[in-house]
Scaffold this active site. Structure first.
Site, PDB file in Angstrom:
ATOM      1  CG  ASP A 106      -1.877  -1.131   1.259  1.00 33.63           C
ATOM      2  OD1 ASP A 106      -2.149  -1.682   0.181  1.00 33.63           O
ATOM      3  OD2 ASP A 106      -2.364  -1.463   2.359  1.00 33.63           O
TER       4      ASP A 106
HETATM    5  N1  URA Z   1      -1.375  -5.946   3.816  1.00 34.61           N
HETATM    6  C1  URA Z   1      -1.844  -4.667   3.844  1.00 34.61           C
HETATM    7  O1  URA Z   1      -2.897  -4.401   4.418  1.00 34.61           O
HETATM    8  N2  URA Z   1      -1.109  -3.723   3.237  1.00 34.61           N
HETATM    9  C2  URA Z   1       0.074  -3.967   2.622  1.00 34.61           C
HETATM   10  O2  URA Z   1       0.689  -3.033   2.084  1.00 34.61           O
HETATM   11  C3  URA Z   1       0.536  -5.283   2.607  1.00 34.61           C
HETATM   12  C4  URA Z   1      -0.205  -6.264   3.214  1.00 34.61           C
END
Ligand code: URA
Length: 239
Positions: A106
């Protein structure tokens, strides 16, 4: 023997466009085995010819494998009209055509991210069949309860009914935990903690398989791995 046209070789290996490659050839800034070469259609033997551009040796790698410490605020994407992407952090010499992140983090997640122009290997690493572990450190907006640890170890069901595989959650501090998952569902970790009423204030990926985020790599920095073999060996995947 693998033969490749010289303008293509320069463009593939340096990140220059084909027209920039022809320009350096025209202006006599390229040598092959110590001799100036100006013909763009000269055939380079990628196994043994020594090429220099502007006096700098250009070695041949069919594919590049990059390990990055992704910073916050940058998209895991190849391009975006408005926002900075992880590809924008790469210097021209490694920003090759087809270079792409392996899986995604993310925008606000930091840590270990692989990038490569070797699509087959990328697919192998992210394929659910490979069952590669990904370890994260999560900072939460509340304390981690025994109930949360137990439900994670049994496999939680997300708000939309998606069932997650059992995971190991280890408490580091009251509100900080390490969590290891083999899947890669959308926002998986945030949604998993959501089922326990916890919000994620910070998330960092610290390991993929046996490959750990090097301590020497600051956020936004990256290093180029030697080869596909080195990468797969570090991850503990067979070629
Ligand atoms: N899970 C999430 O919620 N975000 C990420 O960036 C990776 C795994």
């Amino acid at each position: 023997m693998a033969l490749m046209r010289l303008d293509k070789f320069i463009s593939n290996q340096t990140g220059m466009s084909r027209s920039e490659a022809r320009e350096v050839l025209k202006s006599l800034r390229v040598t092959v085995n110590g001799v100036t070469e100006k013909h763009y259609d000269y055939k380079v033997d990628t196994d043994k010819d020594a090429v220099t551009v502007n006096g700098v040796s250009v070695s041949y790698n069919e594919y590049l494998y990059i390990l990055m410490n992704k910073p916050k605020g940058v998209l895991t994407a190849t391009e975006d009209k408005r926002q900075k992407t992880v590809l924008d952090l790469l210097s021209d010499d490694v920003r090759r055509k087809d270079m792409a992140p392996v899986g995604r983090l993310d925008k606000d997640t930091t840590g270990l991210l692989l990038l490569t122009d070797d699509g087959k290997t990328a697919h192998k690493i992210i394929s659910p069949k490979s069952m590669v572990e990904k370890e994260y450190v999560a900072e939460l907006d509340g304390d981690i309860t025994e109930d949360c640890i137990r439900s994670f170890s049994e496999g939680v069901t997300l708000a939309d009914g998606t069932k997650c595989m059992p995971v190991v959650l280890k408490r580091i501090k009251e509100n900080v935990a390490s969590i290891t998952i083999c899947e890669g569902k959308y926002h998986q970790i945030k949604r998993m903690f959501g089922t326990a009423g916890l919000g994620v204030n910070g998330l960092t990926r610290i390991r993929i398989g046996g490959l750990c985020l090097p301590e020497c790599l600051a956020e936004g920095e990256y290093m180029v791995l030697e080869s596909r073999e080195e990468l797969l060996e570090k991850i503990s995947l067979n070629g």
